[in-house]
Motif scaffolding. Structure first.
Motif, PDB file in Angstrom:
ATOM      1  N   THR A  48      72.026  62.136  73.598  1.00 41.97           N
ATOM      2  CA  THR A  48      72.383  61.836  72.343  1.00 41.97           C
ATOM      3  C   THR A  48      71.651  60.428  71.793  1.00 41.97           C
ATOM      4  O   THR A  48      71.956  60.457  70.399  1.00 41.97           O
ATOM      5  N   THR A  49      71.038  59.768  72.560  1.00 33.03           N
ATOM      6  CA  THR A  49      70.487  58.612  72.099  1.00 33.03           C
ATOM      7  C   THR A  49      69.019  58.649  72.721  1.00 33.03           C
ATOM      8  O   THR A  49      68.900  58.650  73.699  1.00 33.03           O
ATOM      9  N   ILE A  50      68.142  58.361  71.708  1.00 29.90           N
ATOM     10  CA  ILE A  50      66.586  58.242  72.114  1.00 29.90           C
ATOM     11  C   ILE A  50      65.819  57.019  71.706  1.00 29.90           C
ATOM     12  O   ILE A  50      66.017  56.761  70.283  1.00 29.90           O
ATOM     13  N   ALA A  51      65.380  56.228  72.324  1.00 30.70           N
ATOM     14  CA  ALA A  51      64.444  55.296  71.787  1.00 30.70           C
ATOM     15  C   ALA A  51      62.869  55.565  72.206  1.00 30.70           C
ATOM     16  O   ALA A  51      62.569  56.042  73.214  1.00 30.70           O
ATOM     17  N   ASP A  52      61.919  55.906  71.150  1.00 30.85           N
ATOM     18  CA  ASP A  52      60.586  56.175  71.434  1.00 30.85           C
ATOM     19  C   ASP A  52      59.923  54.926  71.133  1.00 30.85           C
ATOM     20  O   ASP A  52      59.622  54.565  69.939  1.00 30.85           O
ATOM     21  N   ILE A  53      59.156  54.598  72.066  1.00 30.82           N
ATOM     22  CA  ILE A  53      58.337  53.151  72.205  1.00 30.82           C
ATOM     23  C   ILE A  53      57.092  53.460  71.892  1.00 30.82           C
ATOM     24  O   ILE A  53      56.231  54.075  72.666  1.00 30.82           O
ATOM     25  N   VAL A  74      64.723  56.501  76.994  1.00 38.46           N
ATOM     26  CA  VAL A  74      63.537  55.766  76.453  1.00 38.46           C
ATOM     27  C   VAL A  74      62.319  56.346  77.038  1.00 38.46           C
ATOM     28  O   VAL A  74      62.111  56.581  77.961  1.00 38.46           O
ATOM     29  N   THR A  75      61.523  56.595  75.963  1.00 43.05           N
ATOM     30  CA  THR A  75      60.283  57.393  76.245  1.00 43.05           C
ATOM     31  C   THR A  75      59.257  56.734  75.616  1.00 43.05           C
ATOM     32  O   THR A  75      59.282  56.070  74.480  1.00 43.05           O
ATOM     33  N   CYS A  76      57.939  57.090  75.993  1.00 45.19           N
ATOM     34  CA  CYS A  76      56.811  56.634  75.413  1.00 45.19           C
ATOM     35  C   CYS A  76      55.720  57.597  75.750  1.00 45.19           C
ATOM     36  O   CYS A  76      55.573  58.138  76.963  1.00 45.19           O
ATOM     37  N   LYS A 117      56.187  44.643  82.329  1.00 46.15           N
ATOM     38  CA  LYS A 117      57.115  44.061  81.344  1.00 46.15           C
ATOM     39  C   LYS A 117      57.484  45.052  80.349  1.00 46.15           C
ATOM     40  O   LYS A 117      58.791  45.096  79.992  1.00 46.15           O
ATOM     41  N   VAL A 118      56.706  45.876  79.717  1.00 47.81           N
ATOM     42  CA  VAL A 118      57.051  46.923  79.009  1.00 47.81           C
ATOM     43  C   VAL A 118      58.238  48.006  79.619  1.00 47.81           C
ATOM     44  O   VAL A 118      59.146  48.168  79.050  1.00 47.81           O
ATOM     45  N   LEU A 119      57.816  48.166  80.610  1.00 46.05           N
ATOM     46  CA  LEU A 119      58.650  49.137  81.455  1.00 46.05           C
ATOM     47  C   LEU A 119      60.015  48.316  81.717  1.00 46.05           C
ATOM     48  O   LEU A 119      61.094  48.850  81.516  1.00 46.05           O
ATOM     49  N   GLY A 154      70.418  55.979  82.600  1.00 45.11           N
ATOM     50  CA  GLY A 154      69.463  56.601  81.614  1.00 45.11           C
ATOM     51  C   GLY A 154      68.243  56.855  82.063  1.00 45.11           C
ATOM     52  O   GLY A 154      67.863  56.486  83.303  1.00 45.11           O
ATOM     53  N   ILE A 155      67.469  57.729  81.404  1.00 43.39           N
ATOM     54  CA  ILE A 155      66.388  58.073  81.668  1.00 43.39           C
ATOM     55  C   ILE A 155      65.106  57.395  81.232  1.00 43.39           C
ATOM     56  O   ILE A 155      65.170  57.087  79.974  1.00 43.39           O
TER      57      ILE A 155
END
Length: 297
Positions: A37-42, A112-114, A126-128, A139-140
Motif C-alpha cells: 500500500t506504500t511505494i517509493a520509486d527512486i 522501494v524500487t528503481c 549507499k543508494v541501496l 519491506g521489499i
C-alpha cells in the motif's frame, strides 16, 4: 536538450516492451504485491517501471516518486495525471532528491524500487542503504538493472556472417568503454553482475535475482539505417570513456570498423526481411527484504 537532461534519449515508451506480461504477473505473485500500500520509486524518470506494477498493488495507495532532475519530475506528473483517474491514491507526490541522501522518512514504505538507476550512481551501495532505510521492516527492495556489455554484443542472425576478429574488436571496444565509466565514476553499466553482493552488504535478506525472459526476436519489419545503428559508437563521450578505461585510438578505430561492418549486415538483413535476434534484453530483477524488527523475548 538530450545533452543536458540525463537519459533523455532513453526514457521512451518502448520500455514497456521490455517485459512479457506474464513475467510481470508472476513477479507480482511472488512478491505478494496485493499487500503493498506504500511505494517509493527512486529515480522515477517517466515512471515506466512503477506504472507496470500499479495494477497489482492495494489501494488506496501512498506513492512517492523521486528524481534528481526537475525535468523528469515535471514530465512524470503529466503521465500520472492520467493514471490518477484509474488508481485510488491516498497520497501521490513527486520530490526532487538525491538517491544517495534521501529526505524521506525511515521505515515508511512496503516497496522501494528503481529501474536502471543504480547503474548511473557513483555509490550504488549507499543508494541501496538509503532504499533499505526508508523501507518498512520486512519491506521489499526491488531493483531492475542490466549487464550492458551483453546488450552491446550482437546475438542475432548476423553472428553467422560477422568474423571472429570483428566480434572480438566489438567486445574490446565496449569492454574499455565500461571500464572507463567506472574509472571516471560515471556508474557501472554492468552492475547486474554483482548487485546481489551489494544487497547482502547493506543487510538485505532473502535475496533473489530473476532474468528477464523477453527476447527481441526480430526487427525485420522496422526500417533502420547504418547511421542509426552507429549512433552509440560515434558519440564523442564513447571515445572519451574508452580512452579513460585504458584503451587507445587503435581499439577505437578497429571497433568502429567492425561496427560499420556489423551495421551494414544488419541493414541488409532487415531490408531482405531476414534479420532475427534471439538475444535477451539482459535486464535482471533483483529482490531483497529489509529484516523485520527484532522481537524482544
Amino acid at each position: 536538450m538530450s545533452e543536458k537532461i540525463h537519459s533523455y534519449e532513453y526514457l521512451q515508451d518502448y520500455r514497456f516492451e521490455w517485459w512479457n506480461q506474464d513475467f510481470i504477473d508472476l513477479l507480482a505473485k511472488r512478491l505478494n504485491l496485493s499487500c503493498v500500500t506504500t511505494i517509493a520509486d527512486i529515480g522515477i524518470g517517466l515512471g515506466h517501471w512503477s506504472r507496470l506494477l500499479l495494477p497489482y498493488v492495494s489501494t488506496p495507495l501512498h506513492f512517492v516518486g523521486v528524481d534528481i532532475e526537475s525535468f523528469w519530475l515535471e514530465k512524470v506528473q503529466e503521465s500520472f495525471s492520467i493514471i490518477q483517474k484509474e488508481v485510488n491514491f491516498s497520497e501521490l507526490r513527486f520530490i526532487k532528491d538525491d538517491a544517495h541522501n534521501l529526505s524521506l522518512t525511515s521505515d515508511t514504505f512496503d516497496l522501494v524500487t528503481c529501474q536502471t538507476l543504480l547503474m548511473h550512481c557513483y555509490d550504488p551501495k549507499k543508494v541501496l542503504a538509503e532504499m533499505k532505510r526508508i523501507a518498512k521492516p520486512g519491506g521489499i527492495i526491488l531493483a531492475v538493472e542490466p549487464v550492458n556489455l551483453l546488450n552491446r554484443l550482437e546475438f542475432s542472425s548476423v553472428l553467422n556472417v560477422l568474423s571472429v576478429e570483428d566480434q572480438t574488436s566489438l567486445f574490446r571496444f565496449w569492454s574499455y568503454f565500461h571500464h572507463g565509466l567506472r574509472t571516471k565514476q560515471k556508474g557501472d553499466h554492468n552492475i547486474g553482475c554483482y548487485l546481489p553482493g551489494l544487497f547482502k552488504e547493506v543487510g538485505l535478506e532473502r535475496i533473489t535475482a530473476y532474468q528477464n525472459d523477453r527476447v527481441c526476436y526480430s526487427v525485420s519489419n522496422n526500417s533502420t539505417s547504418v547511421d542509426e545503428i552507429l549512433m552509440e559508437y560515434i558519440k564523442p563521450e564513447t571515445a572519451e570513456m574508452i580512452i579513460a578505461g585504458g584503451g587507445n585510438e587503435q581499439i577505437i578505430a578497429e571497433g568502429l570498423k567492425a561496427a560499420k561492418i556489423l551495421a551494414e549486415h544488419i541493414v541488409a538483413q532487415v531490408n531482405s526481411d531476414n534479420y532475427y535476434s534471439t538475444g535477451f534484453l539482459n535486464t535482471l530483477v533483483f529482490i531483497g527484504f529489509k529484516p523485520a524488527s527484532l522481537t524482544k523475548v
